[in-house]
Write an enzyme that holds these catalytic residues in place. Structure first.
Site, PDB file in Angstrom:
ATOM      1  N   SER A 149       8.209  -1.143  -6.430  1.00 36.01           N
ATOM      2  CA  SER A 149       9.610  -1.488  -6.188  1.00 36.01           C
ATOM      3  C   SER A 149      10.092  -2.468  -7.267  1.00 36.01           C
ATOM      4  O   SER A 149      10.001  -2.165  -8.451  1.00 36.01           O
ATOM      5  CB  SER A 149       9.752  -2.065  -4.776  1.00 36.01           C
ATOM      6  OG  SER A 149      11.093  -2.144  -4.392  1.00 36.01           O
ATOM      7  N   ASP A 289      10.927   8.548  -0.194  1.00 40.34           N
ATOM      8  CA  ASP A 289      11.164   7.254  -0.839  1.00 40.34           C
ATOM      9  C   ASP A 289      12.655   6.946  -0.952  1.00 40.34           C
ATOM     10  O   ASP A 289      13.507   7.841  -0.926  1.00 40.34           O
ATOM     11  CB  ASP A 289      10.533   7.289  -2.235  1.00 40.34           C
ATOM     12  CG  ASP A 289      10.394   5.919  -2.871  1.00 40.34           C
ATOM     13  OD1 ASP A 289      10.736   4.909  -2.236  1.00 40.34           O
ATOM     14  OD2 ASP A 289       9.915   5.871  -4.023  1.00 40.34           O
ATOM     15  N   HIS A 316       8.687   4.567   0.501  1.00 35.11           N
ATOM     16  CA  HIS A 316       8.698   3.504  -0.501  1.00 35.11           C
ATOM     17  C   HIS A 316       7.366   2.757  -0.542  1.00 35.11           C
ATOM     18  O   HIS A 316       6.955   2.274  -1.594  1.00 35.11           O
ATOM     19  CB  HIS A 316       9.840   2.536  -0.190  1.00 35.11           C
ATOM     20  CG  HIS A 316      10.254   1.692  -1.344  1.00 35.11           C
ATOM     21  ND1 HIS A 316      10.564   2.213  -2.593  1.00 35.11           N
ATOM     22  CD2 HIS A 316      10.423   0.339  -1.469  1.00 35.11           C
ATOM     23  CE1 HIS A 316      10.908   1.239  -3.412  1.00 35.11           C
ATOM     24  NE2 HIS A 316      10.818   0.098  -2.759  1.00 35.11           N
TER      25      HIS A 316
END
Length: 340
Positions: A149, A289, A316
């Protein structure tokens, strides 16, 4: 009969010697793996001093193992979440004998948390990572970064400036363009949400009433459980990380939630610079995601030595909800690069 008994005894003796030898070697290997040259044993935890324009602060790191060929630094997301949700790497990487480091970036829960808002810039975080690299004794012969991320943003930015000091880069669940991230959230993911829920979420956002508990009451079951982590019960490590997140830094840089991006990073875009990356790079995407998995695959083709890992059941945090595919792919990539 005598010969048979003698032979059996010899075989048993040989087996015993082999077993003892193997155990000794294994014990020596384990001992070396967990022996650090620090004067005080602290389970690998070390507070590393970081020089910044606002003074010297310390960041929390935890080392696992000793392996001069493979040193991996884990970059958590957020910004200003914690290393905790990345604890799942521990068993997988220790089985492989990798040396790796969990790390809370400056401002995160286990590190110093200065209040100077000028520190929360990508460029400054890049210099922080470089100082951590030096402190752990990693270099181009052994240094790998795994960034998830926001950690993926930081990993790509670090590589663009310091890839000469790297062996490999793994970008987990992060596109190279924040506008593309926002567009995917708006045009794809939002349309998958119940229209009534979406309308209420947008109404709260329009009023900027982000402290309203109703905002997360809506987003957690309708967005986070669908696109952040799809496990029915979130792991304790993930819950701790969310509990310990520094919301002031997160909101300043990311915005109020994972549902799109609206903070200082809103216009961040280095997609046209990916071609500059020559260090072996793995891009990791997942079906559910918050980042478009097709964009992640495209990125793997834009760098000079790219590979792509797709997690068909992941979101994610695919290291949790598609763990076997994710970890097998990551470990295979690291071993391949190490053998080159």
């Amino acid at each position: 009969m005598f010969k048979k008994k003698t032979m059996n005894k010899l075989l048993l003796l040989a087996f015993s010697i082999f077993t003892l030898s193997s155990c000794t070697k294994s014990g020596e290997t384990v001992s070396n793996y967990f022996t650090y040259p620090d004067s005080i044993e602290a389970a690998g935890v070390k507070m590393i001093p970081i020089q910044t324009p606002s003074g010297t602060f310390k960041v929390w790191t935890k080392r696992f193992g000793t392996n001069p060929k493979i040193k991996i630094l884990l970059l958590h997301g957020g910004p200003a979440m914690t290393h905790e949700y990345m604890e799942c790497f521990e068993t997988f990487f220790q089985r492989e004998g990798f040396e790796f480091y969990e790390y809370d970036q400056l401002g995160s829960y286990y590190s110093d948390q200065p209040t100077d808002s000028t520190l929360w810039k990508t460029e400054r975080f890049v210099e922080e990572v470089e100082q951590v690299r030096k402190a752990i004794g990693a270099d181009s012969s052994n240094f790998y970064i795994i960034g998830n991320s926001w950690g993926g943003i930081l990993g790509m930015e670090y590589a663009l400036k310091y890839q000469k000091n790297m062996k490999g880069l793994l970008v987990s669940n992060m596109v190279a363009s924040a506008p593309e991230y926002g567009k995917y959230a708006e045009e794809v993911l939002a349309k998958q949400m119940d229209p009534k829920v979406l309308a209420e979420v947008r109404a709260i956002e329009a009023k900027k009433d982000f402290n309203n508990p109703r905002y997360m009451e809506l987003l957690i079951p309708n967005f986070y459980k669908e696109h952040i982590c799809r496990l029915q019960e979130w792991p304790d490590a993930v819950n701790r990380s969310f509990k310990h997140g520094n919301s002031s830094i997160y909101v300043r840089m990311q915005g109020p939630s994972e549902f799109g991006i609206s903070g200082l990073l809103e216009k961040w875009d280095i997609k046209n610079r990916l071609k500059e990356l020559y260090v072996p790079t793995l891009m990791i995407g997942a079906k559910y995601d918050t980042m478009d998995p097709k964009a992640m695959e495209e990125q793997s083709k834009l760098v000079q030595k790219g590979s792509y890992l797709y997690c068909p059941n992941g979101s994610h945090l695919a290291m949790w909800d598609d763990q076997k595919v994710y970890m097998n792919g990551v470990i295979s990539f690291i071993k391949k690069v190490d053998g080159e």
